[in-house]
Design an enzyme around this catalytic site. Sequence first.
Site, PDB file in Angstrom:
ATOM      1  N   GLY A  74      60.943 -19.707 115.833  1.00 15.46           N
ATOM      2  CA  GLY A  74      62.510 -19.960 115.376  1.00 15.46           C
ATOM      3  C   GLY A  74      63.051 -21.043 115.824  1.00 15.46           C
ATOM      4  O   GLY A  74      63.864 -21.828 115.506  1.00 15.46           O
ATOM      5  N   GLN A 185      67.499 -13.211 114.026  1.00 13.99           N
ATOM      6  CA  GLN A 185      67.888 -11.981 114.321  1.00 13.99           C
ATOM      7  C   GLN A 185      68.099 -10.982 113.185  1.00 13.99           C
ATOM      8  O   GLN A 185      67.956  -9.677 113.259  1.00 13.99           O
ATOM      9  CB  GLN A 185      69.139 -11.721 115.299  1.00 13.99           C
ATOM     10  N   ALA A 206      58.513 -14.856 113.188  1.00 15.89           N
ATOM     11  CA  ALA A 206      57.954 -13.612 112.848  1.00 15.89           C
ATOM     12  C   ALA A 206      57.774 -12.498 113.909  1.00 15.89           C
ATOM     13  O   ALA A 206      57.800 -11.357 113.562  1.00 15.89           O
ATOM     14  CB  ALA A 206      56.394 -14.097 112.585  1.00 15.89           C
ATOM     15  N   HIS A 207      57.943 -12.970 115.290  1.00  9.42           N
ATOM     16  CA  HIS A 207      57.768 -11.999 116.126  1.00  9.42           C
ATOM     17  C   HIS A 207      59.222 -11.238 116.159  1.00  9.42           C
ATOM     18  O   HIS A 207      59.071 -10.128 117.302  1.00  9.42           O
ATOM     19  CB  HIS A 207      57.466 -12.496 117.808  1.00  9.42           C
ATOM     20  N   THR A 243      48.115 -28.932 112.173  1.00  4.34           N
ATOM     21  CA  THR A 243      47.218 -28.107 111.313  1.00  4.34           C
ATOM     22  C   THR A 243      47.909 -26.594 111.363  1.00  4.34           C
ATOM     23  O   THR A 243      48.386 -26.043 112.251  1.00  4.34           O
ATOM     24  CB  THR A 243      45.920 -27.854 112.325  1.00  4.34           C
ATOM     25  N   CYS A 331      65.858 -15.778 126.174  1.00  2.96           N
ATOM     26  CA  CYS A 331      65.831 -17.175 126.575  1.00  2.96           C
ATOM     27  C   CYS A 331      66.692 -17.826 127.844  1.00  2.96           C
ATOM     28  O   CYS A 331      66.442 -18.621 128.369  1.00  2.96           O
ATOM     29  CB  CYS A 331      66.113 -18.147 125.602  1.00  2.96           C
TER      30      CYS A 331
HETATM   31  C1  PLP Z   1      68.851 -16.086 117.093  1.00  3.46           C
HETATM   32  C2  PLP Z   1      67.606 -16.744 117.601  1.00  3.46           C
HETATM   33  N1  PLP Z   1      67.414 -18.038 117.303  1.00  3.46           N
HETATM   34  C3  PLP Z   1      66.140 -18.639 117.789  1.00  3.46           C
HETATM   35  C4  PLP Z   1      65.378 -17.753 118.331  1.00  3.46           C
HETATM   36  C5  PLP Z   1      64.063 -18.582 119.053  1.00  3.46           C
HETATM   37  O1  PLP Z   1      63.056 -17.977 118.171  1.00  3.46           O
HETATM   38  P1  PLP Z   1      61.401 -18.393 118.890  1.00  3.46           P
HETATM   39  O2  PLP Z   1      61.466 -17.423 119.917  1.00  3.46           O
HETATM   40  O3  PLP Z   1      60.576 -17.782 117.616  1.00  3.46           O
HETATM   41  O4  PLP Z   1      61.278 -19.573 119.191  1.00  3.46           O
HETATM   42  C6  PLP Z   1      65.427 -16.666 118.995  1.00  3.46           C
HETATM   43  C7  PLP Z   1      64.823 -15.836 119.883  1.00  3.46           C
HETATM   44  O5  PLP Z   1      65.252 -15.053 120.702  1.00  3.46           O
HETATM   45  C8  PLP Z   1      66.760 -16.158 118.560  1.00  3.46           C
HETATM   46  O6  PLP Z   1      67.145 -14.927 118.930  1.00  3.46           O
END
Ligand code: PLP
Length: 392
Positions: A74, A185, A206-207, A243, A331
């Site tokens: 993301g 989300q 994906a996670h 890659t 984060c």
């Molecule tokens: C709304 C949103 N955007 C972006 C991200 C970042 O995604 P990634 O963990 O795949 O870098 C997150 C991760 O918590 C998210 O909740």
Amino acid sequence: MPAPRTVYLDHSASTPCDPQVVEAMMPYFSEVYGNSSSSHSFGRKAEMAIEDARESIARVLNCKPTEIVFTSGGSESDNLAVRGAGWMQRAHGKGAHLITTPVEHSAVSAPIKQMAGLQGFKATFLPVSSEAWVDPEDLAAHLRDDTAVVSVIYANNEVGTVAPIPQLAALAHTRGALFHTDAVQAAGQLNLDVQALGVDLMSLSAHKFYGPKGVGALYIRDGLDLVSAQAGGSHERGRRAGTHNTPFIVGMAKALEIAHAEREARTAHYRAMRDLLIDGILTRVPDVLLTGHREQRLPSHASFIVRGVDSSKLLMHLDMRGVAASGGSACKTGNPEPSGVLLAMGYSPEDATGSLRLTVGHHTTADDITYAVETVRASVEKLRALAKMFAS
Ligand SMILES: Cc1ncc(COP(=O)(O)O)c(C=O)c1O
């Protein structure tokens, strides 16, 4: 003393990888291991798997396979969207004005701030309501002829509010601006049909929908010649060098396929669990506020402010009792600053330090909720009693 049971209520931070997804990925680690850019049979097999995955994702998004770019997640998709589209628009003489909101994930707000600080872009942050709602009238009032890109989060990661994306995207287009949404989300829970949403760019990871970590996608509407934020080889039609991660891309497609097929049943379950959680917390724990929108809310998402309690201490207490929760955004872990999202919604810094996010998944049971509510109640009571003791 070991925790009596564990209850995972942090699905907005990450979900377990579905065993069917793991199974689909397995052959691509050591059987089909060629580099998808190689022209020999090993490479061609990997390329075929990647193109099948692209087609499968495109079916869910109702777009062309060529409109999907694979990324590392993301964060990268968001960076590529706002930078790539901003740079492209400026190069085409559209202007250098960006519009976003103060409730974006930092993967959108940080590159926008960098572009404003270092590259001469102008950034406007729209106001949001106390429920993190972005009013289309506010967007209309701030759009300009030189607005290059508008980026608004589809479903907020901290407070779960779902934005009116079709209206916002249509408004952006009336002034020739491109519209990006961070759907990280939303994926697996809300409609991802890019034609219905009317977006030009959309980020996925994906996670968050039972796929592997470290892989994502960016939808880029046909005809947009985005400037590559990661330059190098000509992978992904020159839009993202590197890659391909074949097993992860295959896994993401499988996870999205399952999430799409089971969306109705899963979200009905999420809603039922979420509502039990919200009602339980609001009735059993005194002096707690629900944050985010009551109705326009992600099915899996419950978030609160627990007044007079420090979120990091509460999370520690919950963890000791086996409940995995979050203070708002994964984060932000380790960052003692109150959440900028809650401040933008009008909460005081004191209230913002008491944020608690509980997000359910498809394995969550009513028993889990009962246990979690009681654990939150007991932990809050203890922390408040301790705070009172130290204050006297
Ligand atoms: C709304 C949103 N955007 C972006 C991200 C970042 O995604 P990634 O963990 O795949 O870098 C997150 C991760 O918590 C998210 O909740």
